[in-house]
Design a protein around this motif. Structure first.
Motif, PDB file in Angstrom:
ATOM      1  N   PHE A 198      39.200  31.510  37.907  1.00 21.23           N
ATOM      2  CA  PHE A 198      40.172  31.681  36.808  1.00 21.23           C
ATOM      3  C   PHE A 198      40.077  30.585  35.780  1.00 21.23           C
ATOM      4  O   PHE A 198      39.939  29.460  35.984  1.00 21.23           O
ATOM      5  CB  PHE A 198      41.597  31.775  37.367  1.00 21.23           C
ATOM      6  N   THR A 230      47.394  35.348  34.884  1.00 20.15           N
ATOM      7  CA  THR A 230      46.159  34.654  34.513  1.00 20.15           C
ATOM      8  C   THR A 230      46.395  33.256  33.966  1.00 20.15           C
ATOM      9  O   THR A 230      45.643  32.338  34.287  1.00 20.15           O
ATOM     10  CB  THR A 230      45.347  35.482  33.495  1.00 20.15           C
ATOM     11  N   GLY A 239      46.174  36.720  40.727  1.00 21.77           N
ATOM     12  CA  GLY A 239      45.576  35.982  39.629  1.00 21.77           C
ATOM     13  C   GLY A 239      45.438  36.834  38.379  1.00 21.77           C
ATOM     14  O   GLY A 239      45.644  36.351  37.262  1.00 21.77           O
ATOM     15  N   SER A 240      45.106  38.115  38.552  1.00 20.87           N
ATOM     16  CA  SER A 240      44.995  39.002  37.391  1.00 20.87           C
ATOM     17  C   SER A 240      46.366  39.321  36.799  1.00 20.87           C
ATOM     18  O   SER A 240      46.479  39.636  35.617  1.00 20.87           O
ATOM     19  CB  SER A 240      44.259  40.290  37.773  1.00 20.87           C
ATOM     20  N   GLU A 241      47.407  39.197  37.604  1.00 19.09           N
ATOM     21  CA  GLU A 241      48.775  39.418  37.130  1.00 19.09           C
ATOM     22  C   GLU A 241      49.346  38.178  36.434  1.00 19.09           C
ATOM     23  O   GLU A 241      50.265  38.289  35.629  1.00 19.09           O
ATOM     24  CB  GLU A 241      49.689  39.803  38.307  1.00 19.09           C
ATOM     25  N   HIS A 248      44.946  30.040  35.753  1.00 17.77           N
ATOM     26  CA  HIS A 248      43.941  29.252  35.030  1.00 17.77           C
ATOM     27  C   HIS A 248      44.361  27.788  34.943  1.00 17.77           C
ATOM     28  O   HIS A 248      43.556  26.888  35.222  1.00 17.77           O
ATOM     29  CB  HIS A 248      43.701  29.819  33.635  1.00 17.77           C
ATOM     30  N   VAL A 293      43.025  37.344  44.097  1.00 17.70           N
ATOM     31  CA  VAL A 293      42.469  37.872  42.847  1.00 17.70           C
ATOM     32  C   VAL A 293      43.478  38.808  42.179  1.00 17.70           C
ATOM     33  O   VAL A 293      43.660  38.773  40.955  1.00 17.70           O
ATOM     34  CB  VAL A 293      41.115  38.572  43.099  1.00 17.70           C
ATOM     35  N   TYR A 294      44.157  39.623  42.969  1.00 16.31           N
ATOM     36  CA  TYR A 294      45.163  40.538  42.402  1.00 16.31           C
ATOM     37  C   TYR A 294      46.272  39.747  41.705  1.00 16.31           C
ATOM     38  O   TYR A 294      46.598  40.008  40.546  1.00 16.31           O
ATOM     39  CB  TYR A 294      45.747  41.444  43.492  1.00 16.31           C
TER      40      TYR A 294
END
Length: 193
Positions: A193, A46, A42-44, A50, A39-40
């Protein structure tokens, strides 16, 4: 028929034994840390995450969820029947639980085949690094679980079997852990995502 009794003062209580629960908690912590890292990252990243997630077959993931949850239900029935001293019926449910595991592995193999054919590997990007490691580690657990189920089922059907309720519960606890891990992996990998 006589119902099998559980010695609640035994080291093997809670169901499956304290050692099995230590293993389960360690496995859940390991997967949990990996999912937090996923998740970390993925947030960096996106956009990459996705786009990569959109390449996953959500229907395969959903069907595999049904396979494992149904298999877990069969395993719960197997434990219940074993406690009621219905070993033959319990064995049928063990086999149905294993069938769910084999169906999961078969569909996961098809998914892996499509990814490999598309040139998607561990080093494609960070999303797929997590995808291959997390799902691969889970597949190893499912294979180990199937071996444990087969071994326990074989042992309990032998004449003069010494398979105890605690053995069957330990087997079920490990199998349910595989279900739980997939219930964490599926939404985070396939839907987030």
């Amino acid at each position: 028929m006589e119902t099998l009794k559980i010695n609640y003062k035994s080291i093997y209580y809670p169901p499956g034994g304290i050692l099995m629960w230590i293993i389960i908690f360690l496995e859940l912590i390991t997967f949990g840390m990996a999912l937090v890292a996923f998740v970390y990252y993925g947030s960096e990243n996106t956009e990459v995450f996705h786009q990569s997630r959109m390449e996953l077959n959500t229907a395969f993931g959903a069907v595999n969820t049904v396979f494992l949850l149904t298999s877990g239900l069969f395993m719960a029935n197997a434990v219940h029947l074993f406690k009621e001293n219905e070993v033959k019926k319990s064995s049928v449910y063990f086999k149905l639980a294993m069938l769910g595991g084999f169906l999961f592995l078969a569909l996961k193999s098809v998914e892996y085949y499509h990814k490999i054919e598309s040139g998607i590997s561990l080093d494609t990007n960070m999303f797929y690094t997590f995808y291959w490691l997390l799902t691969g580690f889970h597949v190893i657990h499912v294979i180990m679980g199937l071996v444990i189920l087969a071994w326990t089922n074989y042992g309990m059907k032998k004449k003069n079997s010494d398979t105890a309720v605690e053995d069957v519960e330990a087997c079920a606890a490990f199998w349910h852990m595989c279900d739980l891990i997939w219930l964490l992996l599926f939404p985070i990998l396939y839907l987030l995502f």
